[in-house]
Scaffold this motif. Structure first.
Motif, PDB file in Angstrom:
ATOM      1  N   LEU A   1      -8.887   4.837  -4.519  1.00  0.00           N
ATOM      2  CA  LEU A   1      -8.731   3.400  -4.746  1.00  0.00           C
ATOM      3  C   LEU A   1      -9.905   2.816  -5.528  1.00  0.00           C
ATOM      4  CD1 LEU A   1      -7.353   2.310  -1.247  1.00  0.00           C
ATOM      5  CD2 LEU A   1      -6.071   2.613  -3.363  1.00  0.00           C
TER       6      LEU A   1
ATOM      7  N   PHE B   1       0.755   1.333  -0.391  1.00  0.00           N
ATOM      8  CA  PHE B   1       1.375   1.645  -1.669  1.00  0.00           C
ATOM      9  C   PHE B   1       0.974   3.049  -2.119  1.00  0.00           C
ATOM     10  CE2 PHE B   1       0.838   1.879  -6.287  1.00  0.00           C
ATOM     11  CZ  PHE B   1       2.166   1.779  -6.683  1.00  0.00           C
ATOM     12  N   LEU B   2      -0.329   3.368  -2.027  1.00  0.00           N
ATOM     13  CA  LEU B   2      -0.809   4.685  -2.427  1.00  0.00           C
ATOM     14  C   LEU B   2      -0.133   5.777  -1.604  1.00  0.00           C
ATOM     15  CD1 LEU B   2      -2.694   6.443  -4.120  1.00  0.00           C
ATOM     16  CD2 LEU B   2      -4.456   6.080  -2.376  1.00  0.00           C
TER      17      LEU B   2
ATOM     18  N   CYS C   1      -3.124   3.219 -11.800  1.00  0.00           N
ATOM     19  CA  CYS C   1      -2.892   1.789 -11.620  1.00  0.00           C
ATOM     20  C   CYS C   1      -4.214   1.096 -11.894  1.00  0.00           C
ATOM     21  CB  CYS C   1      -2.438   1.485 -10.192  1.00  0.00           C
ATOM     22  SG  CYS C   1      -0.786   2.087  -9.809  1.00  0.00           S
TER      23      CYS C   1
ATOM     24  N   ARG D   1       2.998  -5.467  -8.714  1.00  0.00           N
ATOM     25  CA  ARG D   1       2.045  -6.339  -8.017  1.00  0.00           C
ATOM     26  C   ARG D   1       1.903  -5.808  -6.593  1.00  0.00           C
ATOM     27  NH1 ARG D   1       0.695 -10.857 -10.774  1.00  0.00           N
ATOM     28  NH2 ARG D   1       2.025 -11.446 -12.499  1.00  0.00           N
ATOM     29  N   VAL D   2       0.666  -5.536  -6.214  1.00  0.00           N
ATOM     30  CA  VAL D   2       0.390  -5.007  -4.882  1.00  0.00           C
ATOM     31  C   VAL D   2      -0.700  -5.869  -4.245  1.00  0.00           C
ATOM     32  CG1 VAL D   2      -0.371  -2.997  -3.561  1.00  0.00           C
ATOM     33  CG2 VAL D   2       0.923  -2.659  -5.673  1.00  0.00           C
TER      34      VAL D   2
ATOM     35  N   PRO E   1      -3.746  -6.900  -1.955  1.00  0.00           N
ATOM     36  CA  PRO E   1      -4.883  -6.062  -1.540  1.00  0.00           C
ATOM     37  C   PRO E   1      -4.674  -5.364  -0.199  1.00  0.00           C
ATOM     38  CG  PRO E   1      -5.672  -8.148  -2.399  1.00  0.00           C
ATOM     39  CD  PRO E   1      -4.177  -8.242  -2.328  1.00  0.00           C
TER      40      PRO E   1
ATOM     41  N   GLN F   1      -2.075  -4.219   1.025  1.00  0.00           N
ATOM     42  CA  GLN F   1      -1.027  -3.197   0.979  1.00  0.00           C
ATOM     43  C   GLN F   1      -1.353  -2.045   0.023  1.00  0.00           C
ATOM     44  OE1 GLN F   1       2.459  -5.560   0.023  1.00  0.00           O
ATOM     45  NE2 GLN F   1       3.077  -5.543   2.177  1.00  0.00           N
ATOM     46  N   ARG F   2      -2.538  -2.055  -0.552  1.00  0.00           N
ATOM     47  CA  ARG F   2      -2.889  -1.009  -1.526  1.00  0.00           C
ATOM     48  C   ARG F   2      -2.842   0.381  -0.906  1.00  0.00           C
ATOM     49  NH1 ARG F   2      -7.735  -4.320  -4.318  1.00  0.00           N
ATOM     50  NH2 ARG F   2      -6.393  -5.739  -5.469  1.00  0.00           N
ATOM     51  N   GLN F   3      -3.399   0.545   0.276  1.00  0.00           N
ATOM     52  CA  GLN F   3      -3.400   1.856   0.926  1.00  0.00           C
ATOM     53  C   GLN F   3      -1.963   2.293   1.228  1.00  0.00           C
ATOM     54  OE1 GLN F   3      -6.454   3.544   1.328  1.00  0.00           O
ATOM     55  NE2 GLN F   3      -5.059   5.234   1.596  1.00  0.00           N
TER      56      GLN F   3
END
Length: 188
Positions: free
Chosen positions: A103, A148-149, A177, A139-140, A142, A144-146
């Motif tokens: 990230l 999403f990954l 990304c 659009r992700v 913050p 939900q970034r983990q």
């Protein structure tokens, strides 16, 4: 003419990174003589020849033909590539590699350097070089970034498993990304 010329030698970078030479290279996108380039740039043929000679010595341009004009042989030159990429190794890594945090911007920069080197090493002499490109915007939030990954990793792992056989063209897949320019948004 190649699509990309990957520059890994400091002498090539030094020859390229002069504004006048970049303009000369742009004019040499089509085969031209130094006299023709000089007329386009409003310079003397001698001055253009000096720059063309340096570009040829560095392998950034090439003489493709020669013609006789008023008893003198005049070279016709062309740029060696449509695009010139400077290897990050020309500067070298400053500092230690960052932690392999997927990230982080450091991880993304390492990935881009790897992709750039891989593409530059491809055999462009093949008539049809298979490749695949996909691009889009997402659009992700913050928080939900983990997540999403993790979902992205699962989808990719499924593709790696499904298409990981020994038959067909071999591809390397890299997904990146990075922040989008809100000014450059379009309706894609």
């Amino acid at each position: 003419m190649r699509d990309v010329l990957y520059l890994e030698e400091i002498e090539q970078a030094e020859a390229l990174l002069k504004p006048q030479r970049i303009e000369v290279l742009r004019c040499l996108a089509e085969p031209r003589t130094c006299t023709e380039v000089a007329a386009l740039l409003g310079q003397t043929p001698q001055r253009v020849y000096y720059h063309v000679k340096r570009l040829v010595e560095a392998g950034l341009a090439e003489q493709v033909a020669e013609r006789r004009v008023r008893g003198i042989n005049e070279g016709i030159y062309r740029a060696g590539a449509r695009s010139y990429w400077l290897s990050p190794r020309l500067v070298g890594r400053i500092g230690l590699r960052r932690a392999r945090d997927e990230l982080s911007l450091g991880y993304l920069l390492d990935l881009v350097e790897e992709v750039q080197a891989d593409i530059a090493a491809l055999d462009r002499s093949r008539p049809e070089l298979p490749s695949i490109g996909v691009s889009g915007r997402i659009r992700v939030p913050p928080e939900q970034r983990q997540q999403f990954l993790g979902e992205l990793r699962t989808v990719l792992q499924d593709l790696f498993t499904r298409y990981g056989g020994a038959e067909g063209d071999a591809f390397k897949l890299a997904v990146a990304c990075y922040p989008d320019d809100p000014e450059g948004e379009s309706d894609e």
